[in-house]
Motif scaffolding. Structure first.
Motif, PDB file in Angstrom:
ATOM      1  N   THR A  45      -1.432 -14.511  -1.952  1.00 46.49           N
ATOM      2  CA  THR A  45      -0.973 -13.607  -0.890  1.00 46.49           C
ATOM      3  C   THR A  45      -0.233 -12.412  -1.488  1.00 46.49           C
ATOM      4  O   THR A  45      -0.454 -11.264  -1.076  1.00 46.49           O
ATOM      5  CB  THR A  45      -0.053 -14.378   0.082  1.00 46.49           C
ATOM      6  OG1 THR A  45      -0.731 -15.557   0.516  1.00 46.49           O
ATOM      7  CG2 THR A  45       0.324 -13.531   1.280  1.00 46.49           C
ATOM      8  N   LEU A  46       0.611 -12.668  -2.489  1.00 48.54           N
ATOM      9  CA  LEU A  46       1.332 -11.583  -3.159  1.00 48.54           C
ATOM     10  C   LEU A  46       0.348 -10.622  -3.831  1.00 48.54           C
ATOM     11  O   LEU A  46       0.469  -9.397  -3.705  1.00 48.54           O
ATOM     12  CB  LEU A  46       2.300 -12.171  -4.204  1.00 48.54           C
ATOM     13  CG  LEU A  46       2.934 -11.170  -5.169  1.00 48.54           C
ATOM     14  CD1 LEU A  46       3.786 -10.140  -4.420  1.00 48.54           C
ATOM     15  CD2 LEU A  46       3.779 -11.896  -6.216  1.00 48.54           C
ATOM     16  N   MET A  47      -0.646 -11.175  -4.515  1.00 47.78           N
ATOM     17  CA  MET A  47      -1.602 -10.321  -5.222  1.00 47.78           C
ATOM     18  C   MET A  47      -2.376  -9.435  -4.229  1.00 47.78           C
ATOM     19  O   MET A  47      -2.592  -8.257  -4.480  1.00 47.78           O
ATOM     20  CB  MET A  47      -2.549 -11.176  -6.061  1.00 47.78           C
ATOM     21  CG  MET A  47      -3.268 -10.401  -7.127  1.00 47.78           C
ATOM     22  SD  MET A  47      -4.079 -11.447  -8.362  1.00 47.78           S
ATOM     23  CE  MET A  47      -2.887 -11.438  -9.698  1.00 47.78           C
ATOM     24  N   LYS A  48      -2.756 -10.011  -3.088  1.00 44.28           N
ATOM     25  CA  LYS A  48      -3.466  -9.218  -2.081  1.00 44.28           C
ATOM     26  C   LYS A  48      -2.561  -8.126  -1.514  1.00 44.28           C
ATOM     27  O   LYS A  48      -3.035  -7.043  -1.161  1.00 44.28           O
ATOM     28  CB  LYS A  48      -3.963 -10.120  -0.952  1.00 44.28           C
ATOM     29  CG  LYS A  48      -5.142 -10.975  -1.370  1.00 44.28           C
ATOM     30  CD  LYS A  48      -5.625 -11.812  -0.220  1.00 44.28           C
ATOM     31  CE  LYS A  48      -6.822 -12.651  -0.603  1.00 44.28           C
ATOM     32  NZ  LYS A  48      -7.033 -13.732   0.389  1.00 44.28           N
ATOM     33  N   THR A  49      -1.279  -8.409  -1.437  1.00 39.43           N
ATOM     34  CA  THR A  49      -0.333  -7.401  -0.948  1.00 39.43           C
ATOM     35  C   THR A  49      -0.202  -6.271  -1.970  1.00 39.43           C
ATOM     36  O   THR A  49      -0.163  -5.095  -1.602  1.00 39.43           O
ATOM     37  CB  THR A  49       1.041  -8.043  -0.649  1.00 39.43           C
ATOM     38  OG1 THR A  49       0.834  -9.186   0.181  1.00 39.43           O
ATOM     39  CG2 THR A  49       1.983  -7.068   0.043  1.00 39.43           C
ATOM     40  N   LEU A  50      -0.179  -6.625  -3.262  1.00 36.14           N
ATOM     41  CA  LEU A  50      -0.116  -5.597  -4.312  1.00 36.14           C
ATOM     42  C   LEU A  50      -1.336  -4.681  -4.243  1.00 36.14           C
ATOM     43  O   LEU A  50      -1.254  -3.492  -4.533  1.00 36.14           O
ATOM     44  CB  LEU A  50      -0.075  -6.237  -5.711  1.00 36.14           C
ATOM     45  CG  LEU A  50       1.140  -7.078  -6.080  1.00 36.14           C
ATOM     46  CD1 LEU A  50       1.009  -7.588  -7.509  1.00 36.14           C
ATOM     47  CD2 LEU A  50       2.428  -6.271  -5.922  1.00 36.14           C
ATOM     48  N   LEU A  51      -2.468  -5.257  -3.852  1.00 37.40           N
ATOM     49  CA  LEU A  51      -3.722  -4.499  -3.789  1.00 37.40           C
ATOM     50  C   LEU A  51      -3.886  -3.738  -2.478  1.00 37.40           C
ATOM     51  O   LEU A  51      -4.906  -3.088  -2.262  1.00 37.40           O
ATOM     52  CB  LEU A  51      -4.904  -5.459  -3.937  1.00 37.40           C
ATOM     53  CG  LEU A  51      -5.124  -5.984  -5.346  1.00 37.40           C
ATOM     54  CD1 LEU A  51      -5.860  -7.303  -5.320  1.00 37.40           C
ATOM     55  CD2 LEU A  51      -5.888  -4.965  -6.169  1.00 37.40           C
ATOM     56  N   GLU A  52      -2.895  -3.874  -1.590  1.00 37.50           N
ATOM     57  CA  GLU A  52      -2.954  -3.259  -0.253  1.00 37.50           C
ATOM     58  C   GLU A  52      -4.115  -3.815   0.563  1.00 37.50           C
ATOM     59  O   GLU A  52      -4.650  -3.140   1.444  1.00 37.50           O
ATOM     60  CB  GLU A  52      -3.025  -1.726  -0.333  1.00 37.50           C
ATOM     61  CG  GLU A  52      -1.751  -1.124  -0.910  1.00 37.50           C
ATOM     62  CD  GLU A  52      -1.753   0.396  -0.954  1.00 37.50           C
ATOM     63  OE1 GLU A  52      -2.824   1.005  -0.846  1.00 37.50           O
ATOM     64  OE2 GLU A  52      -0.649   0.964  -1.079  1.00 37.50           O
ATOM     65  N   LEU A  53      -4.529  -5.031   0.264  1.00 35.77           N
ATOM     66  CA  LEU A  53      -5.542  -5.686   1.089  1.00 35.77           C
ATOM     67  C   LEU A  53      -4.889  -6.291   2.324  1.00 35.77           C
ATOM     68  O   LEU A  53      -5.552  -6.635   3.284  1.00 35.77           O
ATOM     69  CB  LEU A  53      -6.269  -6.779   0.300  1.00 35.77           C
ATOM     70  CG  LEU A  53      -7.095  -6.293  -0.889  1.00 35.77           C
ATOM     71  CD1 LEU A  53      -7.676  -7.455  -1.677  1.00 35.77           C
ATOM     72  CD2 LEU A  53      -8.220  -5.370  -0.408  1.00 35.77           C
ATOM     73  N   GLN A  54      -3.561  -6.473   2.257  1.00 34.65           N
ATOM     74  CA  GLN A  54      -2.826  -6.851   3.460  1.00 34.65           C
ATOM     75  C   GLN A  54      -1.438  -6.232   3.407  1.00 34.65           C
ATOM     76  O   GLN A  54      -0.915  -5.967   2.326  1.00 34.65           O
ATOM     77  CB  GLN A  54      -2.768  -8.350   3.626  1.00 34.65           C
ATOM     78  CG  GLN A  54      -2.035  -9.080   2.545  1.00 34.65           C
ATOM     79  CD  GLN A  54      -2.164 -10.563   2.805  1.00 34.65           C
ATOM     80  OE1 GLN A  54      -3.157 -11.172   2.480  1.00 34.65           O
ATOM     81  NE2 GLN A  54      -1.155 -11.120   3.430  1.00 34.65           N
ATOM     82  N   ASP A  96       3.508   6.107 -12.230  1.00 35.62           N
ATOM     83  CA  ASP A  96       2.634   6.527 -13.331  1.00 35.62           C
ATOM     84  C   ASP A  96       1.277   7.011 -12.846  1.00 35.62           C
ATOM     85  O   ASP A  96       0.258   6.852 -13.533  1.00 35.62           O
ATOM     86  CB  ASP A  96       2.398   5.353 -14.309  1.00 35.62           C
ATOM     87  CG  ASP A  96       3.376   5.386 -15.472  1.00 35.62           C
ATOM     88  OD1 ASP A  96       4.163   6.350 -15.564  1.00 35.62           O
ATOM     89  OD2 ASP A  96       3.338   4.452 -16.278  1.00 35.62           O
ATOM     90  N   GLY A  97       1.233   7.553 -11.631  1.00 41.11           N
ATOM     91  CA  GLY A  97      -0.027   8.076 -11.108  1.00 41.11           C
ATOM     92  C   GLY A  97      -1.013   7.011 -10.666  1.00 41.11           C
ATOM     93  O   GLY A  97      -2.170   7.298 -10.367  1.00 41.11           O
ATOM     94  N   LEU A  98      -0.573   5.744 -10.596  1.00 39.38           N
ATOM     95  CA  LEU A  98      -1.481   4.656 -10.204  1.00 39.38           C
ATOM     96  C   LEU A  98      -1.722   4.666  -8.692  1.00 39.38           C
ATOM     97  O   LEU A  98      -0.817   4.936  -7.915  1.00 39.38           O
ATOM     98  CB  LEU A  98      -0.846   3.313 -10.591  1.00 39.38           C
ATOM     99  CG  LEU A  98      -1.692   2.063 -10.351  1.00 39.38           C
ATOM    100  CD1 LEU A  98      -2.804   1.970 -11.382  1.00 39.38           C
ATOM    101  CD2 LEU A  98      -0.830   0.810 -10.400  1.00 39.38           C
ATOM    102  N   THR A  99      -2.968   4.390  -8.296  1.00 45.29           N
ATOM    103  CA  THR A  99      -3.256   4.183  -6.875  1.00 45.29           C
ATOM    104  C   THR A  99      -3.942   2.829  -6.727  1.00 45.29           C
ATOM    105  O   THR A  99      -4.495   2.297  -7.695  1.00 45.29           O
ATOM    106  CB  THR A  99      -4.184   5.281  -6.311  1.00 45.29           C
ATOM    107  OG1 THR A  99      -5.377   5.296  -7.101  1.00 45.29           O
ATOM    108  CG2 THR A  99      -3.530   6.645  -6.354  1.00 45.29           C
TER     109      THR A  99
END
Ligand SMILES: Nc1ncnc2c1ncn2[C@@H]1O[C@H](COP(=O)(O)OP(=O)(O)O)[C@@H](O)[C@H]1O
Ligand SMILES: [Mg+2]
Length: 234
Positions: free
Chosen positions: A44-53, A64-67
């Motif tokens: 769940t945390l990983m999906k949140t980091l990915l903005e999947l939820q 650092d310019g990451l999206t």
């Protein structure tokens, strides 16, 4: 600035948190291992980091310019995904999709990137083979090559060695370490704490207690010492 900074984050579903008060940061070049018992909220945390939820509360800040679409992701495997009826090359190439807006065709650049990453992962010979006919270890290499097509910056790996035998597990850990020494930042979920402290630069332990720090700090912490001793007793 960190690639990712997580502040007072709660993750969960439909506004109900499964884990609260998560704080950590990841700098370029780090190798963060996320450990914790089954159901503690790692995926769940990983999906949140990915903005999947969306977060239940708190924030995830990219630096650092990451999206979010520049993060390579290797999801936790399900039986259905293992049965996917496409060729190895098609699956690796599909990693290029997240680089730009959707295009119906792959460019020559995309094809070169796919070929290069297949070579890096030692799967060039498997290009025409059907994914579902491969061994578990070969399938994970294909998914790593796919994730690398999306990014050279940051890879998120959810239990990349689950279901693999010990020899193939070691090969997988070696590959991931090699990518990290080549400059790819790694965030990996694992339930194997012993392997986590062997390879990671930092550990995030979630569950009833939360710990974040370097591997050395984790080894000397109450929570890390307790879990490592428990594993040795088994
Ligand atoms: N889509 C979902 N909707 C509601 N609850 C979910 C969903 N997916 C997982 N959960 C619940 O959230 C909790 C954390 O799950 P997960 O993040 O998969 O844990 P982990 O990866 O640490 O094993 C579990 O209690 C799980 O049942
Ligand atoms: Mg999980």
């Amino acid at each position: 600035m960190s690639l990712i900074a997580v502040k007072d984050l709660s993750v969960g579903y439909d506004g109900i948190a499964v884990e609260t008060n998560i704080n950590f940061k990841v700098d370029a070049g780090n190798y963060l291992c996320i450990v914790g018992e089954n159901g503690s909220g790692k995926t769940t945390l990983m999906k949140t980091l990915l903005e999947l939820q969306p977060p239940v509360s708190g924030e995830v800040i990219y630096g650092d310019g990451l999206t979010a679409n520049e993060i390579g992701y290797l999801p936790q495997q399900t039986i259905v995904q293992r049965d996917f009826p496409a060729s190895v090359t098609e699956i690796v190439l599909s990693g290029c999709q997240s680089r730009g807006s959707f295009r119906p065709f792959y460019s020559r650049d995309d094809r070169q990137r796919a070929a290069l990453n297949m070579e890096r992962m030692g799967i060039t010979d498997l290009g025409k083979r059907c994914y579902r006919e491969l061994s578990g270890g070969q399938q994970q290499r294909v998914l790593l090559a796919r994730a690398l097509c999306a990014t050279e910056k940051l890879l998120l790996l959810d239990e990349p060695v689950s279901g693999l035998d010990p020899k193939v597990t070691m090969e997988m850990y070696d590959l991931i370490r090699k990518l990290n020494t080549e400059g790819v930042t790694i965030i990996m979920i694992s339930h194997d704490i012993t392997a986590a402290v062997r390879y990671a630069s930092h550990i995030l332990h979630i569950g009833s207690e939360i710990f974040f720090g370097t591997r050395e700090e984790y080894l000397h912490s109450g929570i890390g010492g307790e879990f490592i001793n428990r594993e040795e007793e088994q």
